[in-house]
Design a protein around this motif. Sequence first.
Motif, PDB file in Angstrom:
ATOM      1  N   TYR A 136       4.434   1.442  -0.872  1.00 17.57           N
ATOM      2  CA  TYR A 136       5.416   1.405  -1.800  1.00 17.57           C
ATOM      3  C   TYR A 136       5.253   1.187  -3.398  1.00 17.57           C
ATOM      4  O   TYR A 136       5.887   1.380  -4.159  1.00 17.57           O
ATOM      5  N   ALA A 137       4.141   0.349  -3.428  1.00 16.48           N
ATOM      6  CA  ALA A 137       3.767   0.036  -5.017  1.00 16.48           C
ATOM      7  C   ALA A 137       3.373   0.908  -5.699  1.00 16.48           C
ATOM      8  O   ALA A 137       2.671   1.858  -5.123  1.00 16.48           O
ATOM      9  N   PRO A 138       3.663   0.911  -7.136  1.00 13.85           N
ATOM     10  CA  PRO A 138       3.095   1.925  -7.889  1.00 13.85           C
ATOM     11  C   PRO A 138       1.581   1.753  -8.047  1.00 13.85           C
ATOM     12  O   PRO A 138       1.218   0.576  -7.900  1.00 13.85           O
ATOM     13  N   TYR A 139       1.050   2.797  -8.206  1.00 14.55           N
ATOM     14  CA  TYR A 139      -0.437   2.813  -8.177  1.00 14.55           C
ATOM     15  C   TYR A 139      -0.961   2.030  -9.196  1.00 14.55           C
ATOM     16  O   TYR A 139      -0.488   2.075 -10.163  1.00 14.55           O
TER      17      TYR A 139
ATOM     18  N   ASP B 214       1.024  -1.167  -0.178  1.00 18.76           N
ATOM     19  CA  ASP B 214      -0.140  -0.054  -0.016  1.00 18.76           C
ATOM     20  C   ASP B 214       0.924   1.372   0.116  1.00 18.76           C
ATOM     21  O   ASP B 214       0.440   2.290  -0.728  1.00 18.76           O
TER      22      ASP B 214
ATOM     23  N   ALA C 213      -0.467  -1.091  -9.426  1.00 19.72           N
ATOM     24  CA  ALA C 213       0.233  -2.126  -9.550  1.00 19.72           C
ATOM     25  C   ALA C 213      -0.758  -3.428  -9.460  1.00 19.72           C
ATOM     26  O   ALA C 213      -0.184  -4.664  -9.927  1.00 19.72           O
TER      27      ALA C 213
END
Length: 151
Positions: free
Chosen positions: A142-145, A140, A147
């Motif tokens: 650090y993952a790219p939006y 939530d 992803a």
Amino acid sequence: MNTPSMLRALPTEYQRRLMSLAREVAFAQGTRIFNEGARADRFWIIRTGSIELDTHVPGRRRAVVEVLGHNELVGVSWLFAPNVWHLGATASTPVRAYEFDAPAVRFLCQDDPAFGQAITRWAGDVLAHRLRTTRVRLLDLYAPYGAGSAV
């Protein structure tokens, strides 16, 4: 996703054996319960209130990594060598809990391998649950939006 509770994880006979070693304790809000790196010689099951697990961040204040509440296990480092806390803990509200003497529980585990296996499985399930929830929180953050979204 609920944390594996002792009531769901252990057969009634093992719950009774474990609880025969419990003593009731209370912590005022703000009480430091244990520090990262100290000897892990106890653990708790929270009856009421909440406890923050945190980690030391050099040059900054402690970072809270999880908040535990009713029926949750506080502390698993007591079960695994070298029996040293990997995190710290502070009562974020007034807390009532059951406290267990870790060496006494480890002795019961060695004396009765089936009991030991049940306790180890419970602690392992708690750890696995916490790792899964930590992974979700990290994704939530650090993952790219998008992803994780299906295309």
